[in-house]
Design a protein around this motif. Structure first.
Motif, PDB file in Angstrom:
ATOM      1  N   VAL A 215       0.843  -1.207   0.000  1.00  0.00           N
ATOM      2  CA  VAL A 215       0.000   0.000   0.000  1.00  0.00           C
ATOM      3  C   VAL A 215       0.875   1.253   0.000  1.00  0.00           C
ATOM      4  O   VAL A 215       0.616   2.211  -0.742  1.00  0.00           O
ATOM      5  N   GLU A 216       1.919   1.263   0.805  1.00  0.00           N
ATOM      6  CA  GLU A 216       2.821   2.416   0.838  1.00  0.00           C
ATOM      7  C   GLU A 216       3.529   2.590  -0.497  1.00  0.00           C
ATOM      8  O   GLU A 216       3.711   3.721  -0.976  1.00  0.00           O
ATOM      9  N   ASP A 217       3.919   1.485  -1.125  1.00  0.00           N
ATOM     10  CA  ASP A 217       4.552   1.578  -2.449  1.00  0.00           C
ATOM     11  C   ASP A 217       3.564   2.093  -3.488  1.00  0.00           C
ATOM     12  O   ASP A 217       3.940   2.853  -4.390  1.00  0.00           O
ATOM     13  N   LEU A 218       2.305   1.666  -3.371  1.00  0.00           N
ATOM     14  CA  LEU A 218       1.277   2.130  -4.311  1.00  0.00           C
ATOM     15  C   LEU A 218       1.066   3.638  -4.189  1.00  0.00           C
ATOM     16  O   LEU A 218       0.870   4.326  -5.189  1.00  0.00           O
ATOM     17  N   LYS A 219       1.136   4.154  -2.979  1.00  0.00           N
ATOM     18  CA  LYS A 219       0.980   5.599  -2.781  1.00  0.00           C
ATOM     19  C   LYS A 219       2.075   6.374  -3.507  1.00  0.00           C
ATOM     20  O   LYS A 219       1.848   7.514  -3.917  1.00  0.00           O
ATOM     21  N   ARG A 220       3.254   5.748  -3.664  1.00  0.00           N
ATOM     22  CA  ARG A 220       4.387   6.419  -4.289  1.00  0.00           C
ATOM     23  C   ARG A 220       4.700   5.834  -5.665  1.00  0.00           C
ATOM     24  O   ARG A 220       5.842   5.911  -6.129  1.00  0.00           O
ATOM     25  N   ILE A 221       3.705   5.276  -6.318  1.00  0.00           N
ATOM     26  CA  ILE A 221       3.930   4.602  -7.599  1.00  0.00           C
ATOM     27  C   ILE A 221       4.579   5.563  -8.605  1.00  0.00           C
ATOM     28  O   ILE A 221       4.111   6.693  -8.804  1.00  0.00           O
ATOM     29  N   PRO A 222       5.690   5.172  -9.227  1.00  0.00           N
ATOM     30  CA  PRO A 222       6.393   6.072 -10.168  1.00  0.00           C
ATOM     31  C   PRO A 222       5.580   6.316 -11.437  1.00  0.00           C
ATOM     32  O   PRO A 222       4.781   5.462 -11.853  1.00  0.00           O
ATOM     33  N   ASP A 223       5.816   7.453 -12.050  1.00  0.00           N
ATOM     34  CA  ASP A 223       5.096   7.796 -13.284  1.00  0.00           C
ATOM     35  C   ASP A 223       5.325   6.769 -14.379  1.00  0.00           C
ATOM     36  O   ASP A 223       4.398   6.431 -15.119  1.00  0.00           O
ATOM     37  N   ASP A 224       6.574   6.272 -14.493  1.00  0.00           N
ATOM     38  CA  ASP A 224       6.839   5.337 -15.581  1.00  0.00           C
ATOM     39  C   ASP A 224       6.106   4.006 -15.373  1.00  0.00           C
ATOM     40  O   ASP A 224       5.694   3.359 -16.328  1.00  0.00           O
ATOM     41  N   THR A 225       5.914   3.616 -14.111  1.00  0.00           N
ATOM     42  CA  THR A 225       5.145   2.398 -13.831  1.00  0.00           C
ATOM     43  C   THR A 225       3.683   2.604 -14.187  1.00  0.00           C
ATOM     44  O   THR A 225       3.041   1.703 -14.750  1.00  0.00           O
ATOM     45  N   VAL A 226       3.160   3.778 -13.869  1.00  0.00           N
ATOM     46  CA  VAL A 226       1.771   4.089 -14.242  1.00  0.00           C
ATOM     47  C   VAL A 226       1.607   3.994 -15.753  1.00  0.00           C
ATOM     48  O   VAL A 226       0.667   3.364 -16.255  1.00  0.00           O
ATOM     49  N   ARG A 227       2.522   4.618 -16.488  1.00  0.00           N
ATOM     50  CA  ARG A 227       2.443   4.571 -17.952  1.00  0.00           C
ATOM     51  C   ARG A 227       2.517   3.139 -18.472  1.00  0.00           C
ATOM     52  O   ARG A 227       1.739   2.740 -19.349  1.00  0.00           O
ATOM     53  N   ASP A 228       3.446   2.362 -17.910  1.00  0.00           N
ATOM     54  CA  ASP A 228       3.627   0.994 -18.396  1.00  0.00           C
ATOM     55  C   ASP A 228       2.390   0.136 -18.135  1.00  0.00           C
ATOM     56  O   ASP A 228       1.997  -0.682 -18.982  1.00  0.00           O
ATOM     57  N   ILE A 229       1.764   0.310 -16.985  1.00  0.00           N
ATOM     58  CA  ILE A 229       0.577  -0.480 -16.658  1.00  0.00           C
ATOM     59  C   ILE A 229      -0.579  -0.122 -17.579  1.00  0.00           C
ATOM     60  O   ILE A 229      -1.250  -1.014 -18.132  1.00  0.00           O
ATOM     61  N   TYR A 230      -0.817   1.159 -17.768  1.00  0.00           N
ATOM     62  CA  TYR A 230      -1.932   1.570 -18.630  1.00  0.00           C
ATOM     63  C   TYR A 230      -1.687   1.158 -20.085  1.00  0.00           C
ATOM     64  O   TYR A 230      -2.617   0.779 -20.789  1.00  0.00           O
TER      65      TYR A 230
END
Length: 271
Positions: A215-230
């Motif tokens: 949960v703590e890692d999710l709060k700080r999810i990096p932008d590049d990870t967000v892009r890669d997931i989407y």
């Protein structure tokens, strides 16, 4: 995905928004300056015509130099109906001197879809009642610095990465930040990404010992990870990249909210 150069310039500004309060968005101030009104330094002044003039200038064309939307009724050449990238002028309220101006993207039933500035305080795509349309205009030839008449610049189609960035910016604006609503079956979610999806992406298992850390890692999810997931979960599987930018944004958004298969069914039903 061919489109006029001025429309490509406008897409690059998609998502720019006014800043609430005393501060002003610097990029909106730039629109005023590029449109010939550098003296205006606040984003509270209506700026749809400034945005349009700035985008035309970036494409090597001259606007009207006016901040009145209706000034574009006498600009360029009239065309009978909408053409992608055409300048479209609308009424605004009952004032015969007021109006709205933007770039025409398409029409459906009794609505027209416009990419423009000062729409909901930002650069957005929005639908307007077709009964408000006053006219469509298309640029004629222009002059270079030596005064020689030249044709408008060739259209530059955006790359798939550009279209993805536009679509992702729209979705993330809607999704917001971190939430952990006990009534939400998705549980902890940040920027539209649930804890379950995030853990699966990381190859991790959610259990009593790992949950709080994830949960703590999710709060700080990096932008590049967000892009890669989407990209991996929605953009690539939905084939949104093959569509023009307006449709790509809507189809990608539908994929995020209804699933890739659901988005495909919605599109097929609409067709």
């Amino acid at each position: 995905m061919d489109q006029p150069a001025w429309l490509a310039a406008a897409w690059a500004e998609f998502g720019v928004r006014e800043i609430a309060g005393a501060k002003s968005e610097p990029r909106i101030r730039d629109y005023f300056a590029e449109a010939g009104h550098a003296n205006i330094t606040d984003d509270a002044t209506p700026w749809c015509a400034a945005f349009l003039g700035a985008m035309l200038k970036r494409a090597g064309l001259s606007g009207t130099g006016s901040l009145l939307a209706r000034s574009y009724l006498n600009w360029g050449a009239p065309i009978e109906s909408g053409k992608t990238g055409a300048i479209i002028v609308l009424t605004r309220g009952s004032d015969p001197g007021a109006g709205h101006v933007g770039f025409f993207l398409g029409a459906a039933r009794d609505r027209v879809f416009i990419l423009g500035g000062n729409q909901s305080d930002g650069v957005t795509v929005e639908a307007f009642d077709a009964s408000r349309v006053l006219g469509y205009r298309w640029p004629t030839a222009t002059q270079d610095e030596s005064g020689v008449i030249v044709s408008p610049p060739e259209a530059q189609a955006p790359s798939s990465d550009d279209a993805f960035a536009i679509a992702l910016a729209h979705v993330l604006k809607m999704e917001g930040g971190f939430t952990d609503d006990p009534h939400d079956p998705g549980g902890p979610t940040n920027r539209g990404i649930t804890l379950q999806v995030f853990a699966r992406w990381r190859g991790a298992t959610i259990d009593a010992t790992s949950r709080s850390r994830l949960v703590e890692d999710l709060k700080r999810i990096p932008d590049d990870t967000v892009r890669d997931i989407y990209r991996a979960r929605y953009w690539d599987p939905s084939l949104a990249r093959i569509f023009t930018p307006p449709l790509a944004v809507l189809h990608f958004d539908a994929g995020v909210n209804h699933g890739v298969n659901g988005a495909a069914r919605l599109l097929q039903t609409s067709l």
